[in-house]
Design a protein around this motif. Structure first.
Motif, PDB file in Angstrom:
ATOM      1  N   ASP A 133       0.809  -1.214   0.000  1.00  0.00           N
ATOM      2  CA  ASP A 133       0.000   0.000   0.000  1.00  0.00           C
ATOM      3  C   ASP A 133       0.841   1.263   0.000  1.00  0.00           C
ATOM      4  O   ASP A 133       0.314   2.360   0.177  1.00  0.00           O
ATOM      5  N   ARG A 174      -8.623   0.564  -4.957  1.00  0.00           N
ATOM      6  CA  ARG A 174      -8.973   0.778  -3.544  1.00  0.00           C
ATOM      7  C   ARG A 174      -9.204   2.249  -3.226  1.00  0.00           C
ATOM      8  O   ARG A 174      -9.594   2.570  -2.107  1.00  0.00           O
ATOM      9  N   ARG A 229     -17.422  -5.983  -4.023  1.00  0.00           N
ATOM     10  CA  ARG A 229     -17.030  -5.419  -2.742  1.00  0.00           C
ATOM     11  C   ARG A 229     -18.253  -5.331  -1.839  1.00  0.00           C
ATOM     12  O   ARG A 229     -19.321  -4.898  -2.270  1.00  0.00           O
ATOM     13  N   THR A 252      -4.189  -1.971  -8.335  1.00  0.00           N
ATOM     14  CA  THR A 252      -4.934  -2.296  -7.113  1.00  0.00           C
ATOM     15  C   THR A 252      -5.068  -1.085  -6.192  1.00  0.00           C
ATOM     16  O   THR A 252      -6.087  -0.931  -5.516  1.00  0.00           O
ATOM     17  N   GLN A 305     -10.962  -4.934   4.126  1.00  0.00           N
ATOM     18  CA  GLN A 305     -10.424  -3.784   3.418  1.00  0.00           C
ATOM     19  C   GLN A 305      -9.540  -4.191   2.235  1.00  0.00           C
ATOM     20  O   GLN A 305      -9.426  -3.445   1.273  1.00  0.00           O
ATOM     21  N   SER A 306      -8.930  -5.380   2.297  1.00  0.00           N
ATOM     22  CA  SER A 306      -7.953  -5.742   1.275  1.00  0.00           C
ATOM     23  C   SER A 306      -8.535  -6.570   0.148  1.00  0.00           C
ATOM     24  O   SER A 306      -8.001  -6.579  -0.937  1.00  0.00           O
ATOM     25  N   TYR A 335     -13.800  -5.907  -8.862  1.00  0.00           N
ATOM     26  CA  TYR A 335     -13.456  -5.522  -7.498  1.00  0.00           C
ATOM     27  C   TYR A 335     -14.542  -4.646  -6.885  1.00  0.00           C
ATOM     28  O   TYR A 335     -14.942  -4.836  -5.750  1.00  0.00           O
ATOM     29  N   TRP A 336     -15.031  -3.691  -7.652  1.00  0.00           N
ATOM     30  CA  TRP A 336     -16.051  -2.779  -7.113  1.00  0.00           C
ATOM     31  C   TRP A 336     -17.405  -3.453  -6.982  1.00  0.00           C
ATOM     32  O   TRP A 336     -18.150  -3.178  -6.044  1.00  0.00           O
TER      33      TRP A 336
END
Length: 429
Positions: free
Chosen positions: A33, A98, A329, A94, A390-391, A325-326
């Motif tokens: 990160d 995020r 989520r 990534t 969160q990851s 991913y979105w």
């Protein structure tokens, strides 16, 4: 090909070692990160060495003393595998997904500038080597002229030496025996270096080490594909199309496998990571990329090639990785009385199918539940729920863990989780 494959093994091992050394567990300089990408030290070192190796004087001296296949193996195999464009850009993708936009942009800028600076510093070292060599050659030439003046050669000696020089030149033209020796040496090196990792993957019980060994096994195939794509570097007027294609294809491959990791369990996740780090990491390169940037003229082409490669890689990679991913989520908070009642009733009855849309929710009114990926330890995910949440997004092929609302004392303490205070039933839809 044998030289590239054998030396790429050392490149992959060096990249893994530098990632662990500078990572959060040892030196804590880089991180997943952080704006300092985990592959930044390896890219900087490979670019610095490439600046030395591609220097005209150093390259000429090495060509005189070593075989051209060995030089190709050092540049394409060792340094090309030590650096990686795809793994670095996938980490930035990534970060964009995020929402860490500032860190992602900083990582692109810092990674590019450090690689270019390292390559320039390698060129400066090559200039130093050239100056030192020229001084030594001048002093040696002066000593030779003095010796020839003091000891004149007769005509027979001159003819003999001229004949030997002609014979040496003819021997250099026919390098069949030397080529065979070089080929045998490269094949033996490949067998001794690459083959032992096959039983290591099979017999090693440590899953982390097994992932590293598998990364080394698949790495040489990526280097060979990059070497094959390099033949297209002259297809365009000034764009090195082969290196450009290798970097973009590898980044797209990382984005696709990264999307698959969202649905994967722990074992499959390690195999996917090994392919991403090994094959696609070796398929892409930063050392060759910055070397090509430095050679482009006029200067505006350097900026066009640099920005074009980075922007295309990020846009295409984010278009592949971002939507899954979105969409998968989990929603942090959703309140609906009837929906809450349905989930509570389903959990009380037992093994009842629950639509996957409900599994993407984290909190319902009066009831809390969390989804755990299959194949992972339940207690480990419970302890690291917030970090996992969160990851990595949560998807539909999961088990559901239902807990009653916390008591007043528990609710007053935000650090206390309901999963720490209640023995909760669990079921798999």
């Amino acid at each position: 090909a044998l030289h590239i494959s054998a030396l790429s093994v050392f490149g992959v091992l060096g990249r893994i070692g530098l990632k662990l050394l500078f990572g959060p567990d040892i030196l804590g300089v880089t991180g997943p990160d952080s704006a300092l990408a985990t592959d930044l030290p390896a890219n900087a070192l490979a670019s610095f060495a490439a600046g030395i190796l591609t220097h005209a004087h150093v390259r000429a001296r090495m060509t005189e003393r070593t075989h051209e296949h060995l030089i190709l193996g050092l540049g394409t195999g060792l340094l090309g595998s030590l650096s990686t464009f795809a793994s670095w850009n996938y980490q930035v993708i990534t970060m964009f997904a995020r929402g860490s936009v500032a860190s992602a942009i900083t990582s692109l800028i810092v990674g590019t500038e450090i690689a270019l600076f390292s390559f320039a510093m390698g060129g400066h070292v090559g200039d130093m080597v050239r100056s030192l060599t020229e001084r030594r050659s001048e002093s040696g030439a002066e000593n030779e002229s003095l010796r020839e003046e003091s000891e004149p050669r007769d005509e027979f000696q001159r003819k003999t030496e001229d004949t030997l020089e002609i014979e040496e030149e003819a021997a250099l033209d026919v390098m069949s025996w030397s080529d065979r020796q070089n080929l045998c040496f490269a094949a033996a090196a490949l067998v001794c270096v690459w083959i032992p990792f096959i039983p290591a993957v099979i017999l090693d019980d440590n899953p982390t080490r097994r992932e590293y060994w598998l990364t080394v096994l698949v790495g040489p195939f990526g280097s060979l594909c990059r070497w094959w794509l390099s033949r297209f570097n002259g297809a365009h007027a000034w764009i090195p199309f082969g290196t450009f294609s290798a970097n973009i294809i590898a980044t797209v491959g990382d984005a696709i496998l990264g999307t698959a990791q969202i649905l994967a369990d722990a074992e499959v996740d390690r195999y996917l990571t090994a392919i991403m780090t090994g094959f696609f990491g070796d398929l892409s390169t930063v050392s060759t990329w910055v070397g090509e940037i430095s050679k482009l003229v006029p200067r505006h082409r350097q900026y066009l090639y640099t920005m074009g490669t980075l922007i295309i890689a990020q846009v295409v990679g984010l278009a592949i990785y971002g939507p899954p991913y979105w969409l998968w989520r989990p929603v942090h908070c959703f309140n609906h009385f009837f929906l809450s009642a349905f989930v509570a009733t389903a959990g009380a009855i037992g093994n009842i199918y629950i639509p996957w849309e409900l599994l993407s929710l984290h909190r319902l009114s009066g009831w809390r539940f969390m989804a755990l990926p299959t194949g992972r330890k339940d207690d480990e995910n419970t302890a690291n729920f917030h970090m996992l949440h969160q990851s990595r997004p949560i998807c539909c092929a999961q088990s559901l863990r239902l807990a009653r609302p916390p008591s007043a004392a528990t609710a007053a303490d935000p650090s206390c989780s309901p999963f720490d205070t209640f023995a909760t039933p669990s079921f798999v839809p």
